[in-house]
Design a protein around this motif. Structure first.
Motif, PDB file in Angstrom:
ATOM      1  N   UNK A  82      29.441 -44.904   3.287  1.00 23.29           N
ATOM      2  CA  UNK A  82      28.978 -44.314   4.543  1.00 23.29           C
ATOM      3  C   UNK A  82      28.510 -42.874   4.347  1.00 23.29           C
ATOM      4  N   UNK A  83      29.083 -42.201   3.360  1.00 21.08           N
ATOM      5  CA  UNK A  83      28.699 -40.822   3.049  1.00 21.08           C
ATOM      6  C   UNK A  83      27.481 -40.799   2.142  1.00 21.08           C
ATOM      7  N   UNK A  84      27.521 -41.555   1.043  1.00 22.83           N
ATOM      8  CA  UNK A  84      26.421 -41.516   0.079  1.00 22.83           C
ATOM      9  C   UNK A  84      25.103 -41.995   0.692  1.00 22.83           C
ATOM     10  N   UNK A  85      25.175 -42.883   1.667  1.00 16.31           N
ATOM     11  CA  UNK A  85      23.959 -43.401   2.304  1.00 16.31           C
ATOM     12  C   UNK A  85      23.211 -42.326   3.088  1.00 16.31           C
ATOM     13  N   UNK A  86      23.907 -41.236   3.460  1.00 16.42           N
ATOM     14  CA  UNK A  86      23.289 -40.178   4.254  1.00 16.42           C
ATOM     15  C   UNK A  86      22.872 -38.982   3.407  1.00 16.42           C
ATOM     16  N   UNK A  87      22.965 -39.138   2.072  1.00 19.41           N
ATOM     17  CA  UNK A  87      22.668 -38.014   1.190  1.00 19.41           C
ATOM     18  C   UNK A  87      21.549 -38.364   0.216  1.00 19.41           C
ATOM     19  N   UNK A  88      20.747 -37.364  -0.103  1.00 24.90           N
ATOM     20  CA  UNK A  88      19.583 -37.573  -0.960  1.00 24.90           C
ATOM     21  C   UNK A  88      19.720 -36.785  -2.261  1.00 24.90           C
ATOM     22  N   UNK A  89      19.240 -37.379  -3.340  1.00 24.15           N
ATOM     23  CA  UNK A  89      19.217 -36.713  -4.638  1.00 24.15           C
ATOM     24  C   UNK A  89      18.175 -35.602  -4.599  1.00 24.15           C
ATOM     25  N   UNK A  90      18.567 -34.383  -4.956  1.00 23.20           N
ATOM     26  CA  UNK A  90      17.648 -33.255  -4.976  1.00 23.20           C
ATOM     27  C   UNK A  90      17.825 -32.475  -6.270  1.00 23.20           C
ATOM     28  N   UNK A  91      16.799 -31.760  -6.678  1.00 20.56           N
ATOM     29  CA  UNK A  91      16.907 -30.916  -7.866  1.00 20.56           C
ATOM     30  C   UNK A  91      17.738 -29.685  -7.539  1.00 20.56           C
ATOM     31  N   UNK A  92      18.631 -29.327  -8.445  1.00 17.80           N
ATOM     32  CA  UNK A  92      19.431 -28.115  -8.285  1.00 17.80           C
ATOM     33  C   UNK A  92      18.722 -27.004  -9.049  1.00 17.80           C
TER      34      UNK A  92
END
Length: 203
Positions: free
Chosen positions: A110-120
């Motif tokens: 439920x948490x990971x589905x709302x997060x996007x991979x971004x460059x740090x």
């Protein structure tokens, strides 16, 4: 901050004298007072790192390899605390797919589905190195902003995403050693050199 405690056996580590070989990077900054740089390598983990060994009188600090990574140990503390973890990139898997898989394995869906991979991209990123984090997607970010207050919030993407009060990220080393690192720095300057972490070639 992650509070997991490793109960894994201490692996044998090799300390290389502070003077680096010509073909290897030296520490990127001076050690802090009461500390010296030393090079640790562990072929089983597949990692080489410059770390600081410190003696403050009332407290000594050193690093050791535990489980699948590098951990810091305090003389007046408990078990060593993991700061750099090493994970395999599977056959046929891109580094980005590996990072995404690791988040999904270690975070509630439920948490990971709302997060996007971004460059740090904060701070200095060494040439050829890729760093990633997970941040709330647009809808989730809007919801979090609407409920924000003066308190330090919980990590929006779980313990493996961006931290409101510290620094951590996934790193894909420049040497493409089919490894992904999870680097946890925290709030202060780290006692290991995050700029010169090196994945060792498989033997």
């Amino acid at each position: 901050m992650r509070s997991s405690v490793w109960a894994c056996a201490l692996l044998v580590s090799v300390t290389i004298p502070t003077k680096a070989r010509a073909d290897e990077p030296a520490p990127s900054r001076p050690p802090i007072d009461k500390c010296i740089w030393e090079k640790l390598t562990e072929s089983t983990v597949g990692l080489a790192a410059w770390v600081q060994r410190c003696d403050f009188g009332f407290r000594q600090i050193h690093f050791e390899f535990v489980g699948n990574g590098l951990a810091i140990k305090y003389s007046d503390g408990g078990a060593a605390d993991p700061l750099v973890e090493v994970f395999d990139i599977r056959s046929g898997e891109t580094s980005e797919a590996a990072v995404q898989r690791l988040l999904q394995e270690k975070t509630d869906k439920a948490v990971s589905a709302r997060c996007a991979l971004t460059r740090y991209t904060e701070g200095t990123v060494p040439a050829g190195v890729k760093r990633y984090t997970f941040s709330p997607d647009a809808a989730y970010a809007k919801k979090l902003k609407a409920h924000a207050d003066d308190e330090v919030p919980e990590p929006p993407c779980g313990e493996w995403g961006e931290m409101p009060d510290g620094i951590q990220y996934f790193e894909v080393p420049a040497d493409e050693g089919r490894k992904v690192l999870f680097v946890h720095i925290g709030q202060d300057e780290s006692l290991f050199d995050e700029q010169t972490l090196r994945v060792l070639a498989a033997e």
